[in-house]
Design an enzyme around this catalytic site. Structure first.
Site, PDB file in Angstrom:
ATOM      1  N   ASP A  49      61.566  76.053  34.206  1.00 59.87           N
ATOM      2  CA  ASP A  49      60.380  75.335  35.060  1.00 59.87           C
ATOM      3  C   ASP A  49      59.753  76.007  35.768  1.00 59.87           C
ATOM      4  OD1 ASP A  49      59.425  72.564  35.211  1.00 59.87           O
ATOM      5  OD2 ASP A  49      61.249  71.597  35.726  1.00 59.87           O
ATOM      6  N   TRP A  86      54.217  71.882  31.847  1.00 54.33           N
ATOM      7  CA  TRP A  86      53.585  70.656  31.884  1.00 54.33           C
ATOM      8  C   TRP A  86      52.167  70.777  31.342  1.00 54.33           C
ATOM      9  CZ3 TRP A  86      54.538  71.713  37.648  1.00 54.33           C
ATOM     10  CH2 TRP A  86      55.948  71.578  37.872  1.00 54.33           C
ATOM     11  N   ASP A 108      56.348  64.946  32.361  1.00 53.40           N
ATOM     12  CA  ASP A 108      57.756  64.309  32.031  1.00 53.40           C
ATOM     13  C   ASP A 108      57.560  63.385  31.264  1.00 53.40           C
ATOM     14  OD1 ASP A 108      58.899  66.552  33.200  1.00 53.40           O
ATOM     15  OD2 ASP A 108      59.473  65.293  35.186  1.00 53.40           O
TER      16      ASP A 108
END
Length: 190
Positions: A49, A86, A108
């Site tokens: 992440d 992302w 998400d």
């Protein structure tokens, strides 16, 4: 070994920052140590992440991901490396520069509006996803368990699965195997 004996793969989550998105210690500055530990644990997949990194630029983010990618490669274990930044701009760099097997292309998928956004984003990125190269990752499949922190309706969960399959997206389940409904089992065991 217990997971592997049941035919499952072993995946872990880590972060390129000082902290994970949940506030736990990240891998920044410890990439080699963490990669070696993951290889010893025989993990198969690492979702990496992007929270709490001081590198806010594109180049800085790419360098952070490259650091972990090289550390994983140097362990000698074949670990699927999933970049989670992302953003659609990771797609052109995913497989070549970052040696990633997948790269997150959107926010998400925690509600139907974000699932729709991921689908529309992926429409523009299909040229980057190829078997043997890597995949655009619109996020995990949610399932429809009412016990989960985030879930979809049964119809939405089945639609998400069908759309992910059509997009050649990674089919990773973000729900507890113990709480899957009969509907979800029928969907995912199809």
């Amino acid at each position: 070994k217990k997971l592997h004996s049941k035919g499952l793969k072993f995946g872990l989550y880590a972060c390129r920052g000082y902290w994970t998105c949940a506030g736990r210690p990240g891998s920044r500055g410890r990439e080699v140590v963490h990669a070696k530990q993951m290889a010893q644990w025989e993990i198969d997949y690492l979702k990496y992440d992007s929270c709490f990194s001081p590198n806010f630029t594109r180049e800085g983010a790419l360098q952070d991901y490259e650091t972990m990618s090289k550390a994983l490669k140097n362990t000698g274990r074949d670990i699927l490396f999933a970049v989670c930044g992302w953003s659609a701009w990771y797609a052109p760099y995913g497989s070549e520069r970052l040696a990633a097997s997948s790269w997150r292309i959107s926010a998400d998928a925690d509600e139907w509006a974000n699932i729709y956004l991921a689908i529309r984003t992926n429409e523009q990125l299909t040229r980057y996803a190829k078997p043997g190269i890597g995949y655009n990752d619109p996020d995990m499949l949610l399932g429809s368990s009412p016990h989960a922190a985030v879930s979809l309706t049964p119809e939405q969960s089945r639609a998400q699965f069908a759309l992910w399959a059509m997009m050649t997206a990674p089919l990773l389940l973000g729900a507890s195997l113990q709480d899957l409904s009969t509907w979800d089992l029928e969907t995912y065991l199809n």
